[in-house]
Design a protein around this motif. Sequence first.
Motif, PDB file in Angstrom:
ATOM      1  N   VAL A  71       0.862  -1.183   0.000  1.00  0.00           N
ATOM      2  CA  VAL A  71       0.000   0.000   0.000  1.00  0.00           C
ATOM      3  C   VAL A  71       0.897   1.230   0.000  1.00  0.00           C
ATOM      4  O   VAL A  71       1.773   1.352   0.868  1.00  0.00           O
ATOM      5  CB  VAL A  71      -0.921   0.012   1.240  1.00  0.00           C
ATOM      6  CG1 VAL A  71      -1.829   1.238   1.230  1.00  0.00           C
ATOM      7  CG2 VAL A  71      -1.738  -1.272   1.312  1.00  0.00           C
ATOM      8  N   GLU A  72       0.689   2.117  -0.961  1.00  0.00           N
ATOM      9  CA  GLU A  72       1.531   3.311  -1.032  1.00  0.00           C
ATOM     10  C   GLU A  72       0.866   4.486  -0.329  1.00  0.00           C
ATOM     11  O   GLU A  72      -0.361   4.526  -0.204  1.00  0.00           O
ATOM     12  CB  GLU A  72       1.778   3.678  -2.494  1.00  0.00           C
ATOM     13  CG  GLU A  72       2.715   2.698  -3.185  1.00  0.00           C
ATOM     14  CD  GLU A  72       2.762   2.944  -4.684  1.00  0.00           C
ATOM     15  OE1 GLU A  72       3.235   4.027  -5.075  1.00  0.00           O
ATOM     16  OE2 GLU A  72       2.318   2.062  -5.428  1.00  0.00           O
ATOM     17  N   ALA A  73       1.691   5.440   0.093  1.00  0.00           N
ATOM     18  CA  ALA A  73       1.168   6.646   0.741  1.00  0.00           C
ATOM     19  C   ALA A  73       0.171   7.309  -0.204  1.00  0.00           C
ATOM     20  O   ALA A  73       0.442   7.451  -1.397  1.00  0.00           O
ATOM     21  CB  ALA A  73       2.301   7.600   1.071  1.00  0.00           C
ATOM     22  N   GLY A  74      -0.990   7.678   0.327  1.00  0.00           N
ATOM     23  CA  GLY A  74      -1.996   8.351  -0.495  1.00  0.00           C
ATOM     24  C   GLY A  74      -3.017   7.417  -1.110  1.00  0.00           C
ATOM     25  O   GLY A  74      -4.027   7.869  -1.643  1.00  0.00           O
ATOM     26  N   ASP A  75      -2.779   6.108  -1.031  1.00  0.00           N
ATOM     27  CA  ASP A  75      -3.751   5.163  -1.584  1.00  0.00           C
ATOM     28  C   ASP A  75      -5.053   5.160  -0.787  1.00  0.00           C
ATOM     29  O   ASP A  75      -5.046   5.382   0.431  1.00  0.00           O
ATOM     30  CB  ASP A  75      -3.207   3.715  -1.509  1.00  0.00           C
ATOM     31  CG  ASP A  75      -2.252   3.379  -2.660  1.00  0.00           C
ATOM     32  OD1 ASP A  75      -2.241   4.126  -3.655  1.00  0.00           O
ATOM     33  OD2 ASP A  75      -1.540   2.369  -2.547  1.00  0.00           O
ATOM     34  N   VAL A  76      -6.150   4.886  -1.512  1.00  0.00           N
ATOM     35  CA  VAL A  76      -7.356   4.412  -0.837  1.00  0.00           C
ATOM     36  C   VAL A  76      -7.497   2.984  -1.344  1.00  0.00           C
ATOM     37  O   VAL A  76      -7.942   2.750  -2.469  1.00  0.00           O
ATOM     38  CB  VAL A  76      -8.599   5.245  -1.184  1.00  0.00           C
ATOM     39  CG1 VAL A  76      -9.825   4.709  -0.447  1.00  0.00           C
ATOM     40  CG2 VAL A  76      -8.377   6.710  -0.833  1.00  0.00           C
ATOM     41  N   TYR A  77      -7.023   2.045  -0.538  1.00  0.00           N
ATOM     42  CA  TYR A  77      -6.893   0.657  -0.984  1.00  0.00           C
ATOM     43  C   TYR A  77      -8.101  -0.139  -0.491  1.00  0.00           C
ATOM     44  O   TYR A  77      -8.308  -0.275   0.703  1.00  0.00           O
ATOM     45  CB  TYR A  77      -5.592   0.058  -0.438  1.00  0.00           C
ATOM     46  CG  TYR A  77      -5.013  -1.030  -1.337  1.00  0.00           C
ATOM     47  CD1 TYR A  77      -5.759  -2.149  -1.678  1.00  0.00           C
ATOM     48  CD2 TYR A  77      -3.730  -0.921  -1.860  1.00  0.00           C
ATOM     49  CE1 TYR A  77      -5.241  -3.123  -2.526  1.00  0.00           C
ATOM     50  CE2 TYR A  77      -3.199  -1.894  -2.702  1.00  0.00           C
ATOM     51  CZ  TYR A  77      -3.963  -2.988  -3.034  1.00  0.00           C
ATOM     52  OH  TYR A  77      -3.459  -3.946  -3.868  1.00  0.00           O
ATOM     53  N   GLY A  78      -8.890  -0.625  -1.407  1.00  0.00           N
ATOM     54  CA  GLY A  78     -10.071  -1.400  -1.042  1.00  0.00           C
ATOM     55  C   GLY A  78      -9.743  -2.879  -0.950  1.00  0.00           C
ATOM     56  O   GLY A  78      -8.961  -3.393  -1.751  1.00  0.00           O
ATOM     57  N   ILE A  79     -10.337  -3.542   0.022  1.00  0.00           N
ATOM     58  CA  ILE A  79     -10.218  -4.999   0.107  1.00  0.00           C
ATOM     59  C   ILE A  79     -11.635  -5.551   0.115  1.00  0.00           C
ATOM     60  O   ILE A  79     -12.433  -5.218   0.994  1.00  0.00           O
ATOM     61  CB  ILE A  79      -9.443  -5.421   1.369  1.00  0.00           C
ATOM     62  CG1 ILE A  79      -8.016  -4.867   1.268  1.00  0.00           C
ATOM     63  CG2 ILE A  79      -9.430  -6.945   1.518  1.00  0.00           C
ATOM     64  CD1 ILE A  79      -7.174  -5.087   2.478  1.00  0.00           C
ATOM     65  N   VAL A  80     -11.944  -6.331  -0.916  1.00  0.00           N
ATOM     66  CA  VAL A  80     -13.316  -6.799  -1.058  1.00  0.00           C
ATOM     67  C   VAL A  80     -13.332  -8.321  -0.993  1.00  0.00           C
ATOM     68  O   VAL A  80     -12.410  -8.991  -1.449  1.00  0.00           O
ATOM     69  CB  VAL A  80     -13.947  -6.257  -2.366  1.00  0.00           C
ATOM     70  CG1 VAL A  80     -13.269  -6.798  -3.604  1.00  0.00           C
ATOM     71  CG2 VAL A  80     -15.443  -6.526  -2.422  1.00  0.00           C
ATOM     72  N   GLY A  81     -14.369  -8.860  -0.392  1.00  0.00           N
ATOM     73  CA  GLY A  81     -14.493 -10.313  -0.308  1.00  0.00           C
ATOM     74  C   GLY A  81     -15.736 -10.649   0.480  1.00  0.00           C
ATOM     75  O   GLY A  81     -16.273  -9.802   1.201  1.00  0.00           O
ATOM     76  N   TYR A  82     -16.191 -11.898   0.317  1.00  0.00           N
ATOM     77  CA  TYR A  82     -17.382 -12.304   1.047  1.00  0.00           C
ATOM     78  C   TYR A  82     -17.057 -12.526   2.525  1.00  0.00           C
ATOM     79  O   TYR A  82     -15.897 -12.545   2.917  1.00  0.00           O
ATOM     80  CB  TYR A  82     -17.971 -13.575   0.432  1.00  0.00           C
ATOM     81  CG  TYR A  82     -18.611 -13.329  -0.919  1.00  0.00           C
ATOM     82  CD1 TYR A  82     -19.629 -12.388  -1.054  1.00  0.00           C
ATOM     83  CD2 TYR A  82     -18.193 -14.015  -2.047  1.00  0.00           C
ATOM     84  CE1 TYR A  82     -20.214 -12.137  -2.288  1.00  0.00           C
ATOM     85  CE2 TYR A  82     -18.779 -13.785  -3.295  1.00  0.00           C
ATOM     86  CZ  TYR A  82     -19.794 -12.839  -3.396  1.00  0.00           C
ATOM     87  OH  TYR A  82     -20.366 -12.592  -4.613  1.00  0.00           O
ATOM     88  N   SER A  83     -18.107 -12.718   3.303  1.00  0.00           N
ATOM     89  CA  SER A  83     -17.963 -12.945   4.732  1.00  0.00           C
ATOM     90  C   SER A  83     -17.054 -14.154   4.990  1.00  0.00           C
ATOM     91  O   SER A  83     -17.175 -15.174   4.323  1.00  0.00           O
ATOM     92  CB  SER A  83     -19.358 -13.190   5.309  1.00  0.00           C
ATOM     93  OG  SER A  83     -19.283 -13.199   6.690  1.00  0.00           O
ATOM     94  N   GLY A  84     -16.135 -13.978   5.907  1.00  0.00           N
ATOM     95  CA  GLY A  84     -15.242 -15.082   6.268  1.00  0.00           C
ATOM     96  C   GLY A  84     -14.000 -15.177   5.404  1.00  0.00           C
ATOM     97  O   GLY A  84     -13.161 -16.067   5.584  1.00  0.00           O
ATOM     98  N   ALA A  85     -13.837 -14.248   4.442  1.00  0.00           N
ATOM     99  CA  ALA A  85     -12.688 -14.292   3.528  1.00  0.00           C
ATOM    100  C   ALA A  85     -11.366 -13.996   4.233  1.00  0.00           C
ATOM    101  O   ALA A  85     -10.297 -14.332   3.720  1.00  0.00           O
ATOM    102  CB  ALA A  85     -12.895 -13.309   2.374  1.00  0.00           C
ATOM    103  N   GLY A  86     -11.438 -13.336   5.387  1.00  0.00           N
ATOM    104  CA  GLY A  86     -10.213 -13.013   6.124  1.00  0.00           C
ATOM    105  C   GLY A  86      -9.877 -11.531   6.110  1.00  0.00           C
ATOM    106  O   GLY A  86      -8.779 -11.130   6.500  1.00  0.00           O
TER     107      GLY A  86
END
Length: 339
Positions: A28-43
């Motif tokens: 993740v770089e400075a200034g990112d808006v980093y999304g993490i998407v996944g279903y329930s239980g994905a971690g």
Amino acid sequence: MINLKDVNKSFKVKGTTFEACKNINLSVEAGDVYGIVGYSGAGKSTLVRLINALEKPTSGQVVVKGKVINELDGKELRQIRKDIAMIFQSFNLLSSKTVYDNVAIPLLLNNTPKEEIKAKVMAMLEFVGLSDKQNVYPQNLSGGQKQRVGIARALATNPSILLCDEPTSALDPKTTDSILRLLRKVNQELNVTIILITHQINIISKICNKVAVMAEGEIIENGTVKEIFAHPKQQLTKDFINLVVDDFIPDTIFAKAMQEQGPARIYKLRVLNGNVCDTFVPDLRKQFKLELKTLSMSVMEMQGSILTSVGILAKGDAEELARFDSYLYAHYEVKEVTA
Ligand SMILES: Nc1ncnc2c1ncn2[C@@H]1O[C@H](COP(=O)(O)OP(=O)(O)OP(=O)(O)O)[C@@H](O)[C@H]1O
Ligand SMILES: [Mg+2]
């Protein structure tokens, strides 16, 4: 800013080991808006808890601003944690305290002088648009207002990283948009790097510049939002993106196109470019001796780019159709072809 290197996290439950995060590599770089998407239980939550050192990885390294935080403890760990704030789906406000006192909590814990606390709390409430609510208790706030308090509290200590675990999942769509706008302001005006977890892909397209898709503890695909939305590779990513990109050709239009006689094909395409609504099919007509009809078109904006979904009927000579086909596959994301 944040680097996860070969990170694994397993939990032992009643003698059996469960791997919640597997071989995670993420930068993740400075200034990112980093999304993490996944279903329930994905971690996903486990992953953010590794980033603020609430969990220690079973193996691998979590590096934040050059420091391997899973090897830190005591003062150094407390120091780096101050730089990483978090907001939650359930807001996690103290119901017995006013808005003002909730926002003041992290400052009190830092032994900040009283006058400084006052200035900072008022500045943060102003930033999130809640100056008039300082003496109100959480039960008298709407969900969106509660999350604004959560954001003000998280930012009170000037962190450079904000972790957001499903920050809008308890909110209606309109309130969600207002919270996303506020998070964008946090990112742009306060230079805060954001990691945002969600199971809703539309949130990602609205504010993230990068995205990682998680399934069963692994990151199965990641990259810039533009690239992943225009050219998803994994089936799960495609499924997620199909929820927001509207490729639908209405049934009656599709059925009518299917009745065309002679060699014909119906294409569903995605084009990542400027606005091509006026030009896309006319330009193709200039290049190919085919009868081309636009069956459907939908447009969405993502990170300042326009993603257009087009439904086209192409009819004509079989050889020319084959040439057309190769051209489309070479230049665009062809989602579906019906011959
Ligand atoms: N402390 C723990 N002990 C045992 N198992 C855990 C623990 N924390 C998480 N897990 C397990 O790890 C897996 C991933 O959990 P996690 O909370 O990270 O998922 P998630 O993607 O955030 O899901 P959700 O969208 O429902 O919040 C789940 O199967 C969960 O049961
Ligand atoms: Mg979670």
